[in-house]
Design a protein around this motif. Structure first.
Motif, PDB file in Angstrom:
ATOM      1  N   TYR A 124       0.839  -1.197   0.000  1.00  0.00           N
ATOM      2  CA  TYR A 124       0.000   0.000   0.000  1.00  0.00           C
ATOM      3  C   TYR A 124       0.870   1.242   0.000  1.00  0.00           C
ATOM      4  N   TYR A 125       0.411   2.270  -0.697  1.00  0.00           N
ATOM      5  CA  TYR A 125       1.154   3.521  -0.822  1.00  0.00           C
ATOM      6  C   TYR A 125       0.227   4.698  -0.579  1.00  0.00           C
ATOM      7  N   CYS A 126       0.777   5.755  -0.011  1.00  0.00           N
ATOM      8  CA  CYS A 126       0.017   6.993   0.199  1.00  0.00           C
ATOM      9  C   CYS A 126      -0.217   7.651  -1.152  1.00  0.00           C
ATOM     10  N   GLN A 127      -1.450   8.000  -1.446  1.00  0.00           N
ATOM     11  CA  GLN A 127      -1.729   8.642  -2.729  1.00  0.00           C
ATOM     12  C   GLN A 127      -1.271  10.092  -2.764  1.00  0.00           C
TER      13      GLN A 127
ATOM     14  N   GLY B 234       3.259   9.142  -1.996  1.00  0.00           N
ATOM     15  CA  GLY B 234       3.826   7.955  -2.612  1.00  0.00           C
ATOM     16  C   GLY B 234       4.589   7.048  -1.666  1.00  0.00           C
ATOM     17  N   ALA B 235       4.657   7.373  -0.381  1.00  0.00           N
ATOM     18  CA  ALA B 235       5.373   6.544   0.593  1.00  0.00           C
ATOM     19  C   ALA B 235       4.616   5.244   0.837  1.00  0.00           C
ATOM     20  N   GLU B 236       5.360   4.173   1.064  1.00  0.00           N
ATOM     21  CA  GLU B 236       4.720   2.902   1.378  1.00  0.00           C
ATOM     22  C   GLU B 236       4.154   2.959   2.794  1.00  0.00           C
TER      23      GLU B 236
ATOM     24  N   CYS C 266      -0.408   8.567   6.983  1.00  0.00           N
ATOM     25  CA  CYS C 266       0.865   8.318   6.318  1.00  0.00           C
ATOM     26  C   CYS C 266       2.011   8.657   7.269  1.00  0.00           C
ATOM     27  N   PRO C 267       2.999   7.756   7.428  1.00  0.00           N
ATOM     28  CA  PRO C 267       4.118   8.045   8.318  1.00  0.00           C
ATOM     29  C   PRO C 267       5.045   9.129   7.758  1.00  0.00           C
TER      30      PRO C 267
ATOM     31  N   LEU D 209      -4.228  11.899   6.748  1.00  0.00           N
ATOM     32  CA  LEU D 209      -5.132  10.837   7.197  1.00  0.00           C
ATOM     33  C   LEU D 209      -5.807  10.200   5.988  1.00  0.00           C
ATOM     34  N   PHE D 210      -6.034   8.891   6.071  1.00  0.00           N
ATOM     35  CA  PHE D 210      -6.805   8.229   5.034  1.00  0.00           C
ATOM     36  C   PHE D 210      -7.611   7.098   5.644  1.00  0.00           C
ATOM     37  N   THR D 211      -8.755   6.858   5.042  1.00  0.00           N
ATOM     38  CA  THR D 211      -9.653   5.834   5.546  1.00  0.00           C
ATOM     39  C   THR D 211      -9.957   4.791   4.493  1.00  0.00           C
ATOM     40  N   SER D 212      -9.434   4.967   3.280  1.00  0.00           N
ATOM     41  CA  SER D 212      -9.697   3.993   2.237  1.00  0.00           C
ATOM     42  C   SER D 212      -8.457   3.796   1.380  1.00  0.00           C
TER      43      SER D 212
END
Length: 103
Positions: free
Chosen positions: A4-7, A10-12, A20-21, A26-29
């Motif tokens: 999985y990657y942050c949209q 782009g970080a995993e 995202c670290p 924040l993301f929920t999906s």
């Protein structure tokens, strides 16, 4: 196993991460980079339930077009005239508000 990657940056990220670290968003999906399907992470355990996208991240030489374009292509700077218009609109609003308050 799917990765999985942050949209946004782009970080995993881990499958169950709530933010995202790297960028802290924040993301929920999860968003599939191939078909755009978005759902809860639990629906992506075996890859995208719509198109099956999963193991492509590990293939040699594979570059995800969504992630690489987001990471490598910075947003263009805002033109000077847009800043000028924004400052002018802000100035007009401040003057109008001050006029309304001090009447």
């Amino acid at each position: 196993a799917p990765r999985y990657y942050c949209q946004h940056c782009g970080a995993e990220v881990g499958r169950d991460e709530k933010s995202c670290p790297e960028c802290g968003r924040l993301f929920t999906s999860v968003l599939c980079p191939t078909c755009g399907f978005s759902a809860e992470p639990s629906r992506f355990r075996d890859g995208c339930p719509v198109c099956g996208h999963s193991g492509f991240f590990d293939a040699p030489g594979y570059e995800d077009p969504v992630l690489t374009s987001a990471v490598r292509t910075p947003a263009p700077p805002v033109p000077w005239w847009m800043w000028l218009v924004a400052v002018a609109i802000l100035g007009i609003a401040v003057v109008a508000l001050a006029g309304a308050i001090f009447r």
